[in-house]
Design an enzyme around this catalytic site. Structure first.
Site, PDB file in Angstrom:
ATOM      1  N   GLY A 155     -33.082  43.947  21.038  1.00  0.00           N
ATOM      2  CA  GLY A 155     -33.786  45.000  20.309  1.00  0.00           C
ATOM      3  C   GLY A 155     -34.439  45.949  21.285  1.00  0.00           C
ATOM      4  O   GLY A 155     -34.620  45.608  22.463  1.00  0.00           O
TER       5      GLY A 155
ATOM      6  N   CYS B 225     -31.484  38.490  24.918  1.00  0.00           N
ATOM      7  CA  CYS B 225     -32.225  39.650  25.445  1.00  0.00           C
ATOM      8  C   CYS B 225     -33.623  39.719  24.825  1.00  0.00           C
ATOM      9  O   CYS B 225     -34.449  38.861  25.089  1.00  0.00           O
ATOM     10  CB  CYS B 225     -31.405  40.914  25.227  1.00  0.00           C
ATOM     11  SG  CYS B 225     -31.978  42.273  26.248  1.00  0.00           S
ATOM     12  N   TYR B 226     -33.890  40.696  23.959  1.00  0.00           N
ATOM     13  CA  TYR B 226     -35.211  40.740  23.304  1.00  0.00           C
ATOM     14  C   TYR B 226     -35.482  39.407  22.605  1.00  0.00           C
ATOM     15  O   TYR B 226     -36.596  38.888  22.631  1.00  0.00           O
ATOM     16  CB  TYR B 226     -35.245  41.876  22.267  1.00  0.00           C
ATOM     17  CG  TYR B 226     -36.557  41.962  21.500  1.00  0.00           C
ATOM     18  CD1 TYR B 226     -37.604  42.752  21.976  1.00  0.00           C
ATOM     19  CD2 TYR B 226     -36.744  41.250  20.315  1.00  0.00           C
ATOM     20  CE1 TYR B 226     -38.809  42.810  21.291  1.00  0.00           C
ATOM     21  CE2 TYR B 226     -37.950  41.309  19.623  1.00  0.00           C
ATOM     22  CZ  TYR B 226     -38.977  42.084  20.110  1.00  0.00           C
ATOM     23  OH  TYR B 226     -40.168  42.146  19.426  1.00  0.00           O
TER      24      TYR B 226
ATOM     25  N   HIS C 118     -26.107  39.465  27.846  1.00  0.00           N
ATOM     26  CA  HIS C 118     -25.441  39.588  26.540  1.00  0.00           C
ATOM     27  C   HIS C 118     -24.119  38.807  26.511  1.00  0.00           C
ATOM     28  O   HIS C 118     -23.102  39.324  26.986  1.00  0.00           O
ATOM     29  CB  HIS C 118     -25.189  41.066  26.226  1.00  0.00           C
ATOM     30  CG  HIS C 118     -26.450  41.800  25.924  1.00  0.00           C
ATOM     31  ND1 HIS C 118     -26.976  41.872  24.654  1.00  0.00           N
ATOM     32  CD2 HIS C 118     -27.321  42.459  26.733  1.00  0.00           C
ATOM     33  CE1 HIS C 118     -28.095  42.552  24.680  1.00  0.00           C
ATOM     34  NE2 HIS C 118     -28.343  42.923  25.938  1.00  0.00           N
TER      35      HIS C 118
ATOM     36  N   GLU D 156     -22.277  38.342  24.062  1.00  0.00           N
ATOM     37  CA  GLU D 156     -21.359  38.900  23.062  1.00  0.00           C
ATOM     38  C   GLU D 156     -20.447  39.994  23.608  1.00  0.00           C
ATOM     39  O   GLU D 156     -19.431  40.306  23.001  1.00  0.00           O
ATOM     40  CB  GLU D 156     -22.160  39.423  21.852  1.00  0.00           C
ATOM     41  CG  GLU D 156     -23.021  40.652  22.098  1.00  0.00           C
ATOM     42  CD  GLU D 156     -24.391  40.333  22.702  1.00  0.00           C
ATOM     43  OE1 GLU D 156     -24.548  39.241  23.258  1.00  0.00           O
ATOM     44  OE2 GLU D 156     -25.287  41.206  22.646  1.00  0.00           O
TER      45      GLU D 156
ATOM     46  N   ASP E  63      -9.623  49.386   3.280  1.00  0.00           N
ATOM     47  CA  ASP E  63     -10.540  48.576   2.467  1.00  0.00           C
ATOM     48  C   ASP E  63     -10.123  48.535   0.993  1.00  0.00           C
ATOM     49  O   ASP E  63     -10.019  47.466   0.393  1.00  0.00           O
ATOM     50  CB  ASP E  63     -11.980  49.101   2.569  1.00  0.00           C
ATOM     51  CG  ASP E  63     -12.465  49.157   4.001  1.00  0.00           C
ATOM     52  OD1 ASP E  63     -11.852  48.482   4.843  1.00  0.00           O
ATOM     53  OD2 ASP E  63     -13.440  49.870   4.284  1.00  0.00           O
TER      54      ASP E  63
ATOM     55  N   LYS F 296     -14.605  44.771   9.281  1.00  0.00           N
ATOM     56  CA  LYS F 296     -13.318  45.484   9.227  1.00  0.00           C
ATOM     57  C   LYS F 296     -12.160  44.650   9.780  1.00  0.00           C
ATOM     58  O   LYS F 296     -11.081  44.614   9.194  1.00  0.00           O
ATOM     59  CB  LYS F 296     -13.450  46.771  10.048  1.00  0.00           C
ATOM     60  CG  LYS F 296     -12.361  47.768   9.809  1.00  0.00           C
ATOM     61  CD  LYS F 296     -12.770  48.660   8.700  1.00  0.00           C
ATOM     62  CE  LYS F 296     -11.778  49.705   8.350  1.00  0.00           C
ATOM     63  NZ  LYS F 296     -12.267  50.487   7.213  1.00  0.00           N
TER      64      LYS F 296
END
Ligand code: XMP
Length: 511
Positions: free
Chosen positions: A55, A82-83, A169, A171, A227, A367
Site C-alpha cells: 500500500g 511490503c506495507y 513482492h 507476486e 465476457d 479475465k
C-alpha cells in the site's frame, strides 16, 4: 462445493489484484476485500490464510490503514507483503522507520533461515523491491529469515504462529522464486488443497444455474466481447432456447465482427440470437457530433433505447444475465453491487428490461479465468483472445465527426493492422492493438499523382488491467508491412504513424 478460501486484505497497493490472480493460478480460491473488513466478518469468512497487500501509506502515520491486533490471535496463517509486512511488525509492537533512500527494482535476497515459507528456494536469488520505509526491529517471537544488502529484514516470521512478512513482492515475475514462495505459503503454511480449478468452477456453476434457471426465460446483451460471450455460452448450456441473446448492430463494429458473431453464436452454438440492425439510427444520432464525451453519451443512450425496444418485443423475462467480472466488482468498492463501469455501454440495461433477477455467472472470475472458462466450454480461440473493444467502438477511434466513409476507411486500415499483428504471433502479448483515423490530412504521392488524404495512426499497448499501459515494441518489419499495406490497399489513407505514448500521460484510446 465449498472451496478453501484465502482472504486478501487490500491496502491499496498497485499489485493487489495481481496477488489475487497469482493465488488463483495456484488453484486456491481467494477474495480481495477492503483492508477495513471488520474482524467479525473475517472470522465468518473463515479463510485458511490471510494475505496483507502492499500500500502507498507509511504504517507510522496517524491515518494509515490498520488491522485489529486480535487478528493475529485467531490462529489463521498470515503473510504480509511490503506495507503488509511493515503492518505486522508495527501492529505487534516493533519499529518501522522511514529510510533515506528507497529501494526499487531487483535485489539479491539471501535466505538466512529455512522455514516452510522457503521450501525449494535457493539461498541466493533475485527479488523485486519497491519501498521506502524499513522494518528496524522485530516483534517478540519473530526472527529474520532473509535479507538483502540494503534491507536487513527482507523476510521475517514466527514459524509457530504461522505469521510471515516479506518486504519484497513475490507476486511480480521479477522475483525469481516468488511463485514458489506463494505456493509454500498456501500449501505448506496454510494447508491449501488446491481445490479451485476452472473445470470444477464450470461444473459447479452449471449446477447452480440449473437449479436457479430451471425452465425460466433469460435475456442477455451480447457485445461480441469475451465476457458476454463466455457468460452467454455458460448460461446457454443450462437454458438452451430459453436464453435469448440480443446483439445491437450499431454500425460501429470492426470489420467482419457482426458476421462473426452471427456465425458463431447462431450458427456454431445454435443460440437464439436477435441482431437488432440500428446502423442508420446510430449514424443519424452522431451526425455533426465531434466531442468524444458527447459521442459516448449518444451511443450509450441509443444502445439502451434499441435494447429496450427489443426487450419489449420479447416481453417479461425471469433473468437478465450480465458479464460482470471480478475486477468490476472489486473496483466498484465493497464488492457488493453488480456495477458495470460507468462508461460501459450496457450499464443502464437493468432499468429498461422487465426482469426479476440479475445473474452474473462470472462475477468471481478474473479475465484470464474467464478465458479459461471459454476454452473449457469450447469457444474458438479468436473469441477467447479477442482484445477488449470499447462500447462506443470505432466512433471514438475516428477523430471528429463519424461518417460512413470514414468508418469504411478505418475498418480497412484496422483490419490490416490486426491481421499483421496476428500473423506475427504478437496478439497474446499485446493488450490492445487498433488503428485510429486522425482528423489530419497530409500531402502524399501515390503512383504519379499528388494526394491529400488521411493520416492513420496505429496504437498498440501492453497492459495488465488498462489502468496503466506502455506502447508495444512491435518489430519495425511488422510496422513496415502494415504501413505498406494500408497506404497501398486502403482508400483515402496516404500516411501511417505509430503512437509511442504510454498511459499515463496519454490514454489507450485517442478519444
Ligand atoms: P483509456 O482510453 O481510458 O481506456 O485508457 C481504458 C480501457 O477502457 C476502454 N474504453 C472504453 N470501454 N466504453 C467502454 O466500454 C468506453 O467509452 C471506453 N473508453 C475507453 C479502452 O478500450 C481501454 O481498454
Amino acid at each position: 462445493m465449498q472451496h478453501q478460501k484465502i482472504l486478501i486484505l487490500d491496502f491499496g497497493g498497485q499489485y493487489s489484484q495481481l496477488i489475487a490472480r497469482r493465488v488463483r493460478e495456484r488453484c486456491v480460491f481467494c477474495d480481495l476485500k477492503p483492508a477495513d473488513m471488520p474482524l467479525a466478518e473475517i472470522e465468518e469468512y473463515a479463510p485458511i490464510g490471510i494475505i496483507f497487500t502492499g500500500g502507498p501509506e507509511s504504517v507510522y502515520e496517524e491515518n494509515a490503514p490498520r488491522v485489529p491486533e486480535q487478528l493475529f490471535s485467531l490462529g489463521i496463517p498470515i503473510l504480509g507483503i511490503c506495507y503488509g509486512a511493515q503492518l505486522i511488525a508495527h501492529t505487534l509492537g516493533a519499529s518501522v522507520v522511514p529510510s533515506e533512500h528507497g529501494e526499487y527494482g531487483k535485489r539479491t535476497l539471501i535466505i538466512q533461515k529455512e522455514t516452510p515459507m522457503s521450501g525449494g528456494i535457493e539461498t541466493e536469488s533475485v527479488c523485486w523491491m519497491s519501498h521506502r520505509d524499513r522494518i528496524e526491529t522485530l516483534p517478540e517471537g519473530f526472527e529474520v529469515l532473509g535479507y538483502t544488502e540494503n534491507c536487513p529484514v527482507a523476510m521475517f516470521g514466527d514459524v509457530k504462529r504461522k505469521i510471515y512478512g516479506v518486504q519484497f513482492h513475490p507476486e511480480v515475475v521479477h522475483t525469481e522464486y516468488g511463485q514458489l514462495m506463494l505456493d509454500d505459503f498456501l500449501c505448506d503454511v496454510c494447508g491449501a488443497k488446491k481445490d479451485w480449478t476452472i473445470s470444477g468452477f464450470v461444473k459447479d456453476e452449471i449446477n447452480i444455474l440449473r437449479e436457479k434457471i430451471g425452465g425460466k426465460k433469460v435475456l442477455l446483451a451480447l457485445s461480441g466481447g469475451v465476457d458476454s460471450a463466455v457468460a452467454a455460452t455458460l448460461v446457454h448450456r443450462v437454458a438452451g432456447h430459453n436464453l435469448t441473446c440480443v446483439f445491437v448492430d450499431h454500425g460501429l463494429h470492426r470489420k467482419g465482427e457482426v458476421e462473426e458473431v452471427v456465425r458463431i453464436f447462431r450458427g456454431t452454438l445454435g443460440m437464439n440470437l436477435i441482431v437488432a440492425d440500428a446502423r442508420k439510427r446510430f449514424l443519424d444520432a452522431l451526425k455533426g457530433v465531434t466531442d468524444p464525451e458527447q459521442k459516448r453519451k449518444i451511443i450509450g443512450a441509443a444502445f439502451i433505447k434499441v435494447f429496450e425496444e427489443e426487450a419489449k418485443k420479447i416481453g417479461a423475462v425471469d433473468f437478465l444475465v450480465q458479464g460482470t467480472i471480478y475486477p468490476d466488482v472489486v473496483e466498484s468498492g465493497k464488492g457488493k453491487s453488480a456495477v458495470i463501469k460507468s462508461h460501459h455501454n450496457v450499464g443502464g440495461l437493468p432499468d429498461v428490461v422487465d426482469f426479476k433477477e440479475i445473474i452474473e455467472p462470472l462475477r468471481d472470475l478474473f479475465k484470464d479465468e474467464v478465458r479459461k472458462v471459454g476454452e473449457e466450454l469450447g469457444l474458438p480461440n479468436f473469441v477467447i483472445w479477442r482484445q477488449p473493444c470499447p462500447g462506443p467502438a470505432l466512433a471514438i477511434r475516428i477523430m471528429g465527426e463519424v461518417t460512413e466513409e470514414k468508418l469504411a476507411t478505418l475498418r480497412d486500415a484496422d483490419c490490416i493492422f490486426c491481421e499483421e499483428v496476428q500473423r506475427a504471433g504478437l496478439q497474446k502479448e499485446i493488450w490492445q492493438y487498433f488503428a485510429v483515423l486522425t482528423d489530419s490530412k497530409t500531402v502524399g504521392v501515390q503512383g504519379d499523382s499528388r494526394t491529400y488524404e488521411n493520416v492513420i495512426a496505429l496504437r498498440a499497448v501492453t497492459s495488465v488491467d488498462a489502468m496503466t499501459a506502455d506502447w508495444a515494441r512491435i518489430p519495425f518489419e511488422v510496422l513496415e508491412k502494415v504501413s505498406a499495406r494500408i497506404t497501398g490497399e486502403v482508400k483515402h489513407a496516404n500516411r501511417v504513424v505509430y503512437d509511442i505514448t504510454s498511459k499515463p500521460p496519454a490514454t489507450i484510446e485517442w478519444e
